[in-house]
Design an enzyme around this catalytic site. Structure first.
Site, PDB file in Angstrom:
ATOM      1  CE  LYS A 224      -3.605   2.290   2.737  1.00  0.00           C
ATOM      2  NZ  LYS A 224      -4.423   2.195   3.972  1.00  0.00           N
ATOM      3  CG  HIS A 286      -7.861  -3.780   7.118  1.00  0.00           C
ATOM      4  ND1 HIS A 286      -6.885  -3.950   6.150  1.00  0.00           N
ATOM      5  CD2 HIS A 286      -7.341  -2.883   8.011  1.00  0.00           C
ATOM      6  CE1 HIS A 286      -5.848  -3.188   6.425  1.00  0.00           C
ATOM      7  NE2 HIS A 286      -6.090  -2.532   7.549  1.00  0.00           N
ATOM      8  NE  ARG A 289      -2.126  -4.106   7.790  1.00  0.00           N
ATOM      9  CZ  ARG A 289      -0.832  -4.263   7.531  1.00  0.00           C
ATOM     10  NH1 ARG A 289      -0.372  -5.462   7.222  1.00  0.00           N
ATOM     11  NH2 ARG A 289       0.000  -3.239   7.593  1.00  0.00           N
ATOM     12  CG  HIS A 312       2.306  -0.468  10.113  1.00  0.00           C
ATOM     13  ND1 HIS A 312       1.834  -1.735  10.342  1.00  0.00           N
ATOM     14  CD2 HIS A 312       1.223   0.301   9.851  1.00  0.00           C
ATOM     15  CE1 HIS A 312       0.512  -1.743  10.231  1.00  0.00           C
ATOM     16  NE2 HIS A 312       0.118  -0.517   9.939  1.00  0.00           N
ATOM     17  CE1 TYR A 321      -4.045  -2.230  10.276  1.00  0.00           C
ATOM     18  CE2 TYR A 321      -3.343   0.007  10.767  1.00  0.00           C
ATOM     19  CZ  TYR A 321      -3.926  -0.900   9.910  1.00  0.00           C
ATOM     20  OH  TYR A 321      -4.384  -0.484   8.690  1.00  0.00           O
TER      21      TYR A 321
END
Length: 335
Positions: A224, A286, A289, A312, A321
């Site tokens: 991403k 998601h 994750r 990240h 997260y």
């Protein structure tokens, strides 16, 4: 080019420019007529006269979307996801509007209507390719659009912070329901996501050439944030890959073949059916994750170690997260 004609005791100026409407104005003095004509020509050269309404009257929003779907979408990385949002607009009455009549107000009404059924984040994803489409039409196709009707439209800020983790019994129900789906790749995708913390797009883009079974690693070539990374694989993740590749047809085992040949839209629809069948509410794909990253921390991995797996680059985002299991925390506090 400007032309000046004398009519009785007045001077009529007519300015023509390709891509701009013809403009006429009448003056009493010739000097004023020439000055105005020169001004209009300079504005035309700078593209300040605005679009030719006659050209825009011949094109509807649907025409623009269909051309964009045919010529541009096939070249985009997330073309399938963009196609979904564009097709939603094609089915709406706004698609019948001519570009000459289309205004930001029309999209504001469309936004308000759609927000009754979808989240601001989902609507923003659907409108992003539309915003790009108008810019492409003006810059690449020469369609004389003066403004992008979506350039100033605002969506209410969505709260993307989620701390949803799998609750007791949900994983078993989820895996049991996944095992009953017709698509044989749904179950391994779900299990692989929990083992690797990879994003949906990263999993679906994974190819046989990207996996090193002997070294227990997988290379994510494009993530991403635009950076590639190689991550370690657990023994269960390796087993999932070995089993999935083993059941593939011989002709499909080329190095460039995708390991999980599912489209993003197909997976999204399958996930909706899966969670409904498992009677699990408010669980996004998601969130797997989130779950995987939180489990990494619970296993004792350090922040840099988890970041090297999750990809990240901003530690603050990584910590968003990671959410500890509140039940396990309570047990530790009371232990």
């Amino acid at each position: 080019m400007a032309s000046i004609h004398r009519h009785r005791d007045k001077y009529q100026v007519r300015v023509r420019r390709k891509g701009s409407p013809t403009i006429t104005k009448t003056f009493h003095k010739l000097s004023d007529a020439k000055e105005w004509a020169n001004l209009q020509e300079r504005q035309a050269d700078r593209g300040e006269l605005g679009p030719d309404r006659k050209i825009l009257e011949t094109i509807t929003l649907a025409d623009l979307i269909k051309r964009y779907l045919k010529e541009v979408i096939p070249t985009k990385r997330h073309g399938e996801t963009d196609t979904f949002g564009l097709n939603v607009i094609l089915r709406h009455s706004i698609a019948k509007k001519r570009l000459s009549d289309l205004s930001p107000f029309d999209f504001s009404n469309y936004r308000d209507e759609r927000l009754e059924t979808v989240s601001p984040a989902a609507l923003k994803r659907q409108l992003t390719p539309v915003r790009h489409m108008f810019g492409h039409a003006r810059d690449e196709w020469g369609i004389p659009l003066r403004d992008n009707p979506l350039s100033k439209m605002k969506l209410q800020k969505a709260d993307k912070k989620r701390d949803r983790r799998l609750r007791e019994g949900e994983l078993d129900r989820l895996l049991q329901a996944a095992g009953k789906t017709r698509n044989p790749f749904i179950l391994p995708v779900v299990r692989f996501a929990l083992e690797t913390a990879m994003r949906r797009g990263e999993i679906l883009a994974l190819r046989i050439r990207d996996v090193d079974i002997e070294r227990c690693s997988a290379t994510i070539r494009e993530s991403k944030n635009g950076h590639s990374r190689t991550i370690p694989l657990s023994s269960l993740a390796v087993a999932i890959l070995e089993t999935t590749i083993a059941v593939m047809k011989a002709e499909d085992k080329a190095k460039n073949a995708r390991i999980f040949p599912i489209t993003p839209i197909a997976l999204r629809l399958a996930w909706d059916r899966l969670t409904k069948r498992a009677e699990i509410e408010d669980l996004h794909f998601h969130d797997l994750r989130h779950e995987a990253i939180s489990r990494f921390f619970e296993k004792g991995l350090t922040v840099p170690e988890v970041a090297s797996i999750s990809g990240h680059r901003d530690i603050r985002m990584l910590l968003r997260y990671a959410h500890a299991d509140k039940g396990k925390l309570a047990a530790k506090l009371n232990g």
